[in-house]
Design an enzyme around this catalytic site. Structure first.
Site, PDB file in Angstrom:
ATOM      1  CB  ALA A  13      -0.912  -0.014   1.223  1.00 13.03           C
ATOM      2  NE  ARG A  18       2.276   8.439   0.981  1.00 15.92           N
ATOM      3  CZ  ARG A  18       1.118   7.789   0.912  1.00 15.92           C
ATOM      4  NH1 ARG A  18       0.806   7.123  -0.184  1.00 15.92           N
ATOM      5  NH2 ARG A  18       0.263   7.808   1.934  1.00 15.92           N
ATOM      6  CE  LYS A  97      -5.535   6.229   9.829  1.00 10.30           C
ATOM      7  NZ  LYS A  97      -6.450   6.594   8.707  1.00 10.30           N
ATOM      8  CG  ASP A 177      -8.960   7.424   5.412  1.00  9.98           C
ATOM      9  OD1 ASP A 177      -8.152   6.477   5.407  1.00  9.98           O
ATOM     10  OD2 ASP A 177      -8.692   8.538   4.941  1.00  9.98           O
ATOM     11  CB  THR A 255      -0.342  13.790   8.791  1.00 10.36           C
ATOM     12  OG1 THR A 255      -1.011  14.940   8.228  1.00 10.36           O
ATOM     13  CG2 THR A 255      -1.360  12.693   9.091  1.00 10.36           C
TER      14      THR A 255
END
Length: 328
Positions: A13, A18, A97, A177, A255
């Protein structure tokens, strides 16, 4: 445990490529042993980049005898199946998560991990950033007086039409999400006594999942928490705590890049003080925390993980009772 923790990765994924695989590779306590994909060519490509073995298929990776822990970055609807499979083969698990899309399955997996003495950790990375510890210390020191209210927002721009987060069959939707971030932040600061007072989920035009939402929660002591989230919005990532004598504001809360120098806004007496901290890599901190938990044989905070799953479920049920999910 002696030597580095040997990790196998179930899937290629975007977040794995990344963020997580580079963080695993940079962590002295971890060795990437293998990466699995349903596409053999993709597995080879990723394995070559990170110097590990390619494996065709997730089940085949779990059959290997050189894997001590597994990272699960698959779509949310697949987390429960493959987390359970990994635990049943005696592997520690770091799963993206939400850990599962059902609070009962979350409870079952946490109980299974506990019974087998395995670390099962949900990959909520922002809680490992030192800025939030500093905020907690300010509150504990009485910097804003008695805490009265919490507000948090996490919204992101629209995703490509084919993104799995728009697919209900794969566990998509804004609540699981992006809503998990402000919800977990509320838990982080207000504790597990939070309950959902009311919630709203809305669906964008042509979408099969909710793309935005909001919820009001409260502690038994009547400290309120307002959370807002969405995935077809301008980017925003922030939270605020307000007390009897002042407030704390945090931007780029959930983030931040590793080189971001975080700032805490402390508001009191009609003045604002900016508390500047050194940059901190929350991805590296999360990976290190997982490896340390495995080495120490210390099970992570499963109570917060379970309460988060319960609150996600309560939010969805409250929104469904209050008004159906609408189409734009």
């Amino acid at each position: 445990m002696t030597g580095p923790l040997r990790v196998g990765v179930l899937g290629c994924a975007g977040i794995a490529l990344r963020r997580m695989l580079p963080a695993f590779a940079a962590c002295p306590g971890i060795e990437i042993a293998a990466v699995a994909s349903r596409d053999p060519a993709k597995a080879r490509q990723v394995a070559e980049r990170f110097g590990c073995r390619p494996v065709h298929g997730y089940g085949a990776l779990l059959e290997r005898d050189d894997i001590e822990a597994v990272y699960v970055p698959l779509p949310a609807a697949l987390h429960a199946r493959w987390t359970e499979a990994a635990l049943n083969t005696g592997r520690h698990v770091l799963a993206e998560k939400p850990l599962t899309t059902d609070r009962h399955r979350t409870a079952e997996l946490l109980a299974l991990a506990g019974a087998r003495g395995l670390v099962l950790m949900e990959n909520v990375m922002f809680v490992h950033h030192h800025r939030h510890r500093a905020v907690r210390e300010l509150i504990a020191d009485g910097a804003i007086g008695e805490l009265r209210a919490f507000q948090a927002v996490f919204t992101i721009p629209p995703l490509p039409d084919g993104d799995i987060r728009y697919d209900p069959g794969l566990g998509g939707g804004a609540l699981a999400d992006v809503g998990v971030y402000p919800l977990r932040a509320a838990l982080h600061f207000l504790g597990p006594g939070l309950d959902v007072v009311g919630a709203r989920l809305d669906r964008g035009a042509g979408r099969r999942v909710e793309t935005s939402g909001a919820a009001l929660l409260s502690t038994p002591g009547a400290v309120t928490a307002q959370i807002t989230f969405g995935m077809e919005h301008a980017y925003r990532s922030s939270y605020e705590l307000w007390g009897s004598e002042g407030g704390i504001t945090v931007d780029r809360a959930f983030t931040p890049p590793a080189d971001h120098a975080p700032v805490i806004g402390l508001h009191r007496g009609g003045r604002t003080e900016e508390i500047r901290l050194a940059p901190h890599d929350q991805v590296a901190a999360t990976v290190a925390a997982f490896a340390a938990a495995v080495r120490a044989g210390a099970l992570p905070d499963t109570h917060t993980t379970l309460r988060q799953a319960e609150l996600l479920d309560e939010t969805h049920r409250s929104a469904s009772r209050g008004a159906p999910v609408t189409t734009g």
